[in-house]
Design an enzyme around this catalytic site. Structure first.
Site, PDB file in Angstrom:
ATOM      1  N   ASP A  45       2.185 -25.960 117.810  1.00  0.00           N
ATOM      2  CA  ASP A  45       2.588 -26.936 118.823  1.00  0.00           C
ATOM      3  C   ASP A  45       3.906 -27.620 118.455  1.00  0.00           C
ATOM      4  OD1 ASP A  45       0.398 -26.353 120.352  1.00  0.00           O
ATOM      5  OD2 ASP A  45      -0.794 -28.055 119.661  1.00  0.00           O
ATOM      6  N   GLY A  46       4.162 -27.806 117.160  1.00  0.00           N
ATOM      7  CA  GLY A  46       5.423 -28.389 116.739  1.00  0.00           C
ATOM      8  C   GLY A  46       6.604 -27.526 117.128  1.00  0.00           C
ATOM      9  N   GLU A 117       3.960 -37.679 123.037  1.00  0.00           N
ATOM     10  CA  GLU A 117       3.750 -39.112 122.932  1.00  0.00           C
ATOM     11  C   GLU A 117       4.987 -39.827 122.413  1.00  0.00           C
ATOM     12  OE1 GLU A 117       1.125 -37.587 120.415  1.00  0.00           O
ATOM     13  OE2 GLU A 117       2.933 -37.271 119.215  1.00  0.00           O
ATOM     14  N   ARG A 142      -0.343 -57.501 117.633  1.00  0.00           N
ATOM     15  CA  ARG A 142       0.058 -57.461 116.234  1.00  0.00           C
ATOM     16  C   ARG A 142      -0.809 -56.431 115.532  1.00  0.00           C
ATOM     17  NH1 ARG A 142       1.298 -62.338 111.892  1.00  0.00           N
ATOM     18  NH2 ARG A 142       2.033 -60.957 110.239  1.00  0.00           N
ATOM     19  N   ASP A 144      -0.505 -52.226 113.331  1.00  0.00           N
ATOM     20  CA  ASP A 144       0.319 -51.165 112.755  1.00  0.00           C
ATOM     21  C   ASP A 144       1.230 -50.511 113.783  1.00  0.00           C
ATOM     22  OD1 ASP A 144      -0.789 -51.670 110.338  1.00  0.00           O
ATOM     23  OD2 ASP A 144      -1.970 -49.832 110.204  1.00  0.00           O
ATOM     24  N   THR A 155      -4.457 -35.118 123.577  1.00  0.00           N
ATOM     25  CA  THR A 155      -5.249 -34.366 122.603  1.00  0.00           C
ATOM     26  C   THR A 155      -4.676 -34.462 121.189  1.00  0.00           C
ATOM     27  OG1 THR A 155      -3.971 -32.362 123.035  1.00  0.00           O
ATOM     28  CG2 THR A 155      -5.936 -32.711 124.375  1.00  0.00           C
ATOM     29  N   ALA A 156      -3.554 -35.164 121.021  1.00  0.00           N
ATOM     30  CA  ALA A 156      -2.877 -35.230 119.726  1.00  0.00           C
ATOM     31  C   ALA A 156      -3.176 -36.557 119.023  1.00  0.00           C
ATOM     32  CB  ALA A 156      -1.378 -35.000 119.922  1.00  0.00           C
ATOM     33  N   TYR A 157      -2.142 -37.339 118.710  1.00  0.00           N
ATOM     34  CA  TYR A 157      -2.316 -38.607 117.977  1.00  0.00           C
ATOM     35  C   TYR A 157      -3.292 -39.528 118.710  1.00  0.00           C
ATOM     36  CZ  TYR A 157      -0.590 -42.318 114.804  1.00  0.00           C
ATOM     37  OH  TYR A 157      -0.472 -43.281 113.835  1.00  0.00           O
TER      38      TYR A 157
END
Length: 261
Positions: A45-46, A117, A142, A144, A155-157
């Site tokens: 995918d990358g 994303e 507030r 991360d 479907t990713a991160y």
């Protein structure tokens, strides 16, 4: 047919790329790296993300040689079948929604497109930002970071953060939080949420802070960000389908391991 190939760079992907060029020449295809009609992505995918950001306005076909190829219709041992279909079949063009990101600083406004994303994180500490939806204050965040994903990027991160999987026919953006802090001052929803096509989200930096923006594979670090606007783009990514491979079949094979093709 004018085509281009983008490969991952490992030995298997390079070998398959050369094999594709040979098979394509036998079928009378024309290699055109500058202005292709169709782009073959060989890798994971990358690799397809790299191909998308290089070409954008073409149709893509994915050949899977990695551990997880969510965008890939074809396996490494199916290259001859793929070229034969490309020579004789008219593909069905499937179009997926994209995210549009507008980055504003005191000196400029920049625009980006994301297939998967957009992620915003604090570099030296927690991210502090106000989240507006349709120009009205929604929450003070507030934590991360924040991930805003497309349906195909859900479907990713987004999935790893507990976000929902969204079918690409639903033109939307999903907002997911990364380790939010909730107390008397900072209150967040605590769950992911979907915005429809006609809505937009603004992220307003509430202090001087070094921020890292990641747009698919592109990473940017800046200290002068005032605001970031996100919405569903009017543009879409196109995939050339030479055989049926429904979205939920991809989800099943990628995450549950059931291959019934």
């Amino acid at each position: 047919m004018k085509y281009a190939v983008i490969d991952r760079g490992d030995s298997l992907s390079r070998t398959l790329a050369e094999k594709f060029h040979t098979l394509a020449a036998e079928r009378g295809f024309t290699r055109n790296d500058e202005a292709p009609e169709i782009v073959i992505s060989i890798g994971g995918d990358g690799t397809l993300l790299l191909a998308f950001h290089k070409y954008v306005n073409v149709a893509f076909v994915g050949v899977h040689t990695g551990h997880l190829g969510f965008y890939a219709d074809w396996q490494a041992d199916e290259l001859e079948d793929l070229v034969a279909m490309m020579a004789h079949e008219t593909p069905r063009i499937v179009r997926y929604p994209l995210a549009e990101i507008e980055l504003e600083t005191p000196t400029e406004t920049r625009h980006y497109i994301a297939l998967n994303e957009f992620t915003l994180k604090g570099v030296d500490g927690t991210l502090v930002a106000q989240i507006n939806i349709n120009d009205e204050m929604f929450e003070m965040f507030r934590g991360d970071g924040i991930v805003i994903s497309t349906p195909s990027g859900s479907t990713a991160y987004n999935k790893s953060l507990g976000g929902a999987l969204v079918h690409p026919s639903i033109e939307s953006l999903q907002i997911a939080e990364i380790a939010s802090i909730n107390n008397r001052v900072y209150r967040t929803l605590g769950s992911s949420m979907l915005l429809p096509k006609h809505h937009h989200c603004d992220i307003l930096s509430k202090k001087e802070q070094r921020l890292q923006l990641t747009i698919d594979h592109l990473s940017i670090t800046r200290i002068d960000i005032r605001s970031i606007r996100c919405n569903v783009s009017s543009r879409k990514v196109s995939f050339a389908r030479y055989r049926p491979f429904p979205f939920w079949n991809r989800v099943r094979e990628a995450f549950l391991g059931y291959d019934v093709r």
